[in-house]
Motif scaffolding. Structure first.
Motif, mmCIF file in Angstrom:
data_model
loop_
_atom_site.group_PDB
_atom_site.id
_atom_site.type_symbol
_atom_site.label_atom_id
_atom_site.label_comp_id
_atom_site.label_asym_id
_atom_site.label_seq_id
_atom_site.Cartn_x
_atom_site.Cartn_y
_atom_site.Cartn_z
ATOM 1 N N ALA A 1 7.461 3.364 -10.878
ATOM 2 C CA ALA A 1 6.679 2.591 -11.845
ATOM 3 C C ALA A 1 7.515 2.171 -13.044
ATOM 4 C CB ALA A 1 5.478 3.406 -12.315
ATOM 5 N N ASN A 2 8.610 2.887 -13.312
ATOM 6 C CA ASN A 2 9.493 2.551 -14.429
ATOM 7 C C ASN A 2 10.567 1.541 -14.041
ATOM 8 O OD1 ASN A 2 8.203 4.240 -16.283
ATOM 9 N ND2 ASN A 2 9.381 6.034 -15.591
ATOM 10 N N LYS B 1 0.845 -1.181 0.000
ATOM 11 C CA LYS B 1 0.000 0.000 0.000
ATOM 12 C C LYS B 1 0.886 1.239 0.000
ATOM 13 C CE LYS B 1 -3.981 1.891 2.545
ATOM 14 N NZ LYS B 1 -4.892 1.658 3.687
ATOM 15 N N LEU B 2 0.795 2.031 -1.073
ATOM 16 C CA LEU B 2 1.553 3.269 -1.181
ATOM 17 C C LEU B 2 0.631 4.462 -0.987
ATOM 18 C CD1 LEU B 2 3.874 2.659 -4.285
ATOM 19 C CD2 LEU B 2 4.440 2.403 -1.865
ATOM 20 N N ILE B 3 1.093 5.450 -0.239
ATOM 21 C CA ILE B 3 0.355 6.689 -0.006
ATOM 22 C C ILE B 3 1.106 7.800 -0.731
ATOM 23 C CG2 ILE B 3 -0.693 8.169 1.717
ATOM 24 C CD1 ILE B 3 -1.531 5.203 1.881
ATOM 25 N N VAL B 4 0.478 8.416 -1.720
ATOM 26 C CA VAL B 4 1.159 9.417 -2.541
ATOM 27 C C VAL B 4 0.270 10.653 -2.716
ATOM 28 C CG1 VAL B 4 2.428 7.628 -3.795
ATOM 29 C CG2 VAL B 4 0.294 8.500 -4.731
ATOM 30 N N SER C 1 10.420 -11.944 -8.986
ATOM 31 C CA SER C 1 10.939 -11.460 -7.711
ATOM 32 C C SER C 1 9.830 -10.697 -6.995
ATOM 33 C CB SER C 1 12.152 -10.546 -7.923
ATOM 34 O OG SER C 1 11.756 -9.322 -8.507
ATOM 35 N N PHE C 2 9.985 -10.552 -5.698
ATOM 36 C CA PHE C 2 8.978 -9.841 -4.918
ATOM 37 C C PHE C 2 9.027 -8.335 -5.162
ATOM 38 C CE2 PHE C 2 9.138 -13.843 -2.607
ATOM 39 C CZ PHE C 2 7.793 -14.071 -2.351
ATOM 40 N N SER C 3 10.122 -7.836 -5.748
ATOM 41 C CA SER C 3 10.215 -6.415 -6.062
ATOM 42 C C SER C 3 9.180 -5.980 -7.091
ATOM 43 C CB SER C 3 11.620 -6.076 -6.576
ATOM 44 O OG SER C 3 12.599 -6.353 -5.595
ATOM 45 N N GLU C 4 8.618 -6.949 -7.820
ATOM 46 C CA GLU C 4 7.584 -6.607 -8.801
ATOM 47 C C GLU C 4 6.389 -5.919 -8.153
ATOM 48 O OE1 GLU C 4 6.772 -9.634 -12.048
ATOM 49 O OE2 GLU C 4 7.823 -10.863 -10.561
ATOM 50 N N ILE C 5 6.144 -6.206 -6.883
ATOM 51 C CA ILE C 5 4.981 -5.629 -6.214
ATOM 52 C C ILE C 5 5.100 -4.105 -6.160
ATOM 53 C CG2 ILE C 5 5.893 -5.720 -3.847
ATOM 54 C CD1 ILE C 5 2.333 -6.730 -4.743
ATOM 55 N N LEU C 6 6.318 -3.579 -6.057
ATOM 56 C CA LEU C 6 6.513 -2.127 -6.010
ATOM 57 C C LEU C 6 6.195 -1.494 -7.357
ATOM 58 C CD1 LEU C 6 9.838 -1.933 -3.965
ATOM 59 C CD2 LEU C 6 7.490 -1.892 -3.121
ATOM 60 N N GLU C 7 6.683 -2.115 -8.420
ATOM 61 C CA GLU C 7 6.395 -1.599 -9.752
ATOM 62 C C GLU C 7 4.902 -1.642 -10.043
ATOM 63 O OE1 GLU C 7 7.429 -2.745 -14.418
ATOM 64 O OE2 GLU C 7 7.482 -4.242 -12.819
ATOM 65 N N GLN C 8 4.265 -2.764 -9.726
ATOM 66 C CA GLN C 8 2.838 -2.917 -10.011
ATOM 67 C C GLN C 8 2.007 -1.929 -9.203
ATOM 68 O OE1 GLN C 8 1.652 -7.007 -9.518
ATOM 69 N NE2 GLN C 8 3.272 -7.777 -10.844
ATOM 70 N N THR C 9 2.370 -1.716 -7.942
ATOM 71 C CA THR C 9 1.627 -0.770 -7.107
ATOM 72 C C THR C 9 1.807 0.650 -7.613
ATOM 73 O OG1 THR C 9 2.060 -2.224 -5.216
ATOM 74 C CG2 THR C 9 1.177 -0.039 -4.742
ATOM 75 N N ALA C 10 3.037 1.005 -7.994
ATOM 76 C CA ALA C 10 3.308 2.355 -8.485
ATOM 77 C C ALA C 10 2.545 2.655 -9.770
ATOM 78 C CB ALA C 10 4.807 2.540 -8.695
ATOM 79 N N ARG C 11 2.323 1.646 -10.584
ATOM 80 C CA ARG C 11 1.592 1.851 -11.839
ATOM 81 C C ARG C 11 0.152 2.297 -11.597
ATOM 82 N NH1 ARG C 11 3.273 -3.338 -15.615
ATOM 83 N NH2 ARG C 11 5.414 -2.673 -16.114
ATOM 84 N N GLU C 12 -0.382 1.994 -10.429
ATOM 85 C CA GLU C 12 -1.752 2.387 -10.115
ATOM 86 C C GLU C 12 -1.898 3.910 -10.051
ATOM 87 O OE1 GLU C 12 -4.431 0.308 -9.725
ATOM 88 O OE2 GLU C 12 -3.056 -1.225 -10.474
#
Length: 484
Positions: free
Chosen positions: A437-438, A397-400, A445-456
């Motif tokens: 997101a880029n 969960k990212l708060i931006v 890898s589990f790092s994919e979750i950061l990219e996928q979340t940022a794309r939202e």
């Protein structure tokens, strides 16, 4: 005034060790005063490995609980698993103690003094230990804390364990079957899950609405659900009012529930180890749970600094080390550095792991307004790495802000402690969510979750722009119809 040291560090906590080594790297003359007390930090570090080993033993065919046929056999296997786990934990603790040994500190140039002492103000500020006066330009309090024991009717007479003695008490002993854990702090949750994985019946009693008061409620509910799946009974918004020993059985009154148990663990918080230091004489003020410090980590005596859980808060080693670095630099040089916890992460070693940095959703919306904050979510079950390792429980969960500034993150899932470090780095370097997101992480890898979340973020901005465009089109259509 004769100066013996640049800085005298008081306390054998992890933050004290870290500060002492850091001081030698800055070419400072430093003394570390360590009381003859075992703080038990090594067993705290070994705690998570005990839980992991419990799961491995339970899943293994030779120790598998599900393959057992009799109650006696089950108890035998649990006892064997517990013995193996404690041996493993003792090895880990031994290695950690070796890494933080007094010999290593002395070899690095630290003057290690074992004993308890106190401050003296006359004729000049000194610290007295073993009839020796230690004079320094500055002093750093890193004396750590001890468990705080709440005033509960009958608790002292009935008996209980604390975070400082639980593992030593259980070493070589039969593991009690039924437990009640009082308190909602990270360590209490970790221990509750560990005991449940060894087949214990565990009840966790928390006075707050959620298992942790400063945790994102959405993440807290997900973690609570995981604990309950593993057999931990969680009672929130319950205060323990009394404890009784009835016919050799311990009973706890938690709200409207009476609970019978074999053992009680009190884990409601910590209080600083300060009473024997004679702080009042040198003008240092403190409250029941923490020292009074400013944002430069100076106490009310400008030559005395403090760091770690002695100044309050949760007991997290990385935060204590961050404070030690700030306090030490201010003590040795011009005091200009100020603490800023905004991009300092923390983690709880539950399974799945929980980590958080910055603001939660509620905090961000209170500070910046609901319309300016976007909440981005992604679930671990969508990732190939999580599917391959069968660790699909979790959420990022990212708060931006709408402009892409990252305000905070909460992660519950595998490798959360590693993932939150990357988020903390992006926040400290003012990197926007579009750059995250880029990211092109290794697959799988589990790092994919950061990219996928940022794309939202781009999706939500696009949806909000479409909604705004539709509103404006409707408004203009209304104006035309009414010749406005």
């Amino acid at each position: 005034m004769t100066i013996d040291y640049d800085v005298v560090i008081i306390g054998g906590s992890l933050a004290g060790y870290y500060a002492a080594l850091a001081a030698t790297q800055l070419r400072a003359t430093v003394a570390l005063v360590e009381p003859k007390v075992d703080y038990g930090f090594s067993y705290h570090h070994a705690l998570t490995e005990i839980g992991k080993l419990a799961k491995k033993l339970n899943d293994a065919p030779s120790f598998g609980i599900h393959a057992r046929h009799t109650h006696t056999s089950e108890e035998c296997h649990i006892s064997m698993a517990w013995t193996e786990a404690m041996l493993y934990a003792q090895c880990v603790a031994s290695n950690l103690k070796e890494q933080h040994s007094l010999a290593i500190l002395a070899a690095r140039g630290v003057d290690v003094i074992v004993g308890s002492g106190q401050f003296q103000s006359s004729p000049q500020l000194t610290f007295v230990v073993n009839n020796r006066l230690l004079r320094a330009r500055a002093y750093l309090l890193a004396s750590g804390s001890r468990p705080e024991i709440p005033e509960i009717d009958g608790l002292q007479a009935t008996g209980y364990l604390t975070l400082s003695n639980i593992w030593q008490s259980l070493k070589g002993a039969i593991l009690p079957k039924n437990w009640v854990i009082i308190g909602g702090i990270p360590q209490s949750i970790e221990i509750a899950q560990t005991l449940a994985r060894f087949g214990c019946s565990v009840t966790l009693v928390v006075k707050h609405p959620y298992i942790l008061p400063y945790l994102d409620p959405e993440i807290a509910m997900l973690l609570q659900g995981q604990l309950e799946i593993e057999g931990v009974r969680v009672l929130t918004k319950k205060s323990v009012t009394q404890v009784r020993l009835i016919e050799d059985k311990k009973w706890i009154q938690a709200g409207d529930k009476a609970i019978e148990t074999d053992e009680i663990l009190v884990a409601t918080g910590h209080q600083p180890n300060l009473e024997s230091l004679n702080l009042a004489t040198v003008g240092v003020k403190w409250h029941r749970r923490s020292l009074v410090v400013n944002d430069k980590l100076q106490t009310t005596n400008h030559r005395i600094y403090a760091c770690g859980d002695v100044i309050g808060g949760y007991d997290f080693a990385n935060i204590a080390n961050y404070e030690a670095k700030i306090a030490l630099n201010n003590a040795l040089f011009f005091p200009r550095l100020r603490v800023n916890y905004h991009s300092i992460p923390w983690a709880m070693f539950s399974v799945p792991m929980l980590a958080q940095v910055g603001l939660t959703e509620a905090q961000a919306k209170r500070q910046f307004g609901r319309d300016e904050v976007l909440v981005l979510r992604q679930y671990f079950k969508t990732m190939a790495a999580a599917q391959l390792r069968d660790e699909t429980t979790g959420m990022c969960k990212l708060i931006v802000l709408r402009n892409g500034e990252i305000l905070g993150a909460s992660i519950l899932g595998a490798e959360a402690g590693e993932l939150i470090n990357l988020i903390a780095l992006t926040m400290s370097q003012k990197i926007k969510v579009k750059d995250l997101a880029n990211l092109s992480p290794v697959y799988p890898s589990f790092s994919e979750i950061l990219e996928q979340t940022a794309r939202e973020w781009s999706k939500q901005r696009l949806n909000s722009n479409i909604a705004l465009q539709e509103f404006l089109e409707g408004f203009f259509h209304f104006c035309r119809n009414w010749n406005l």
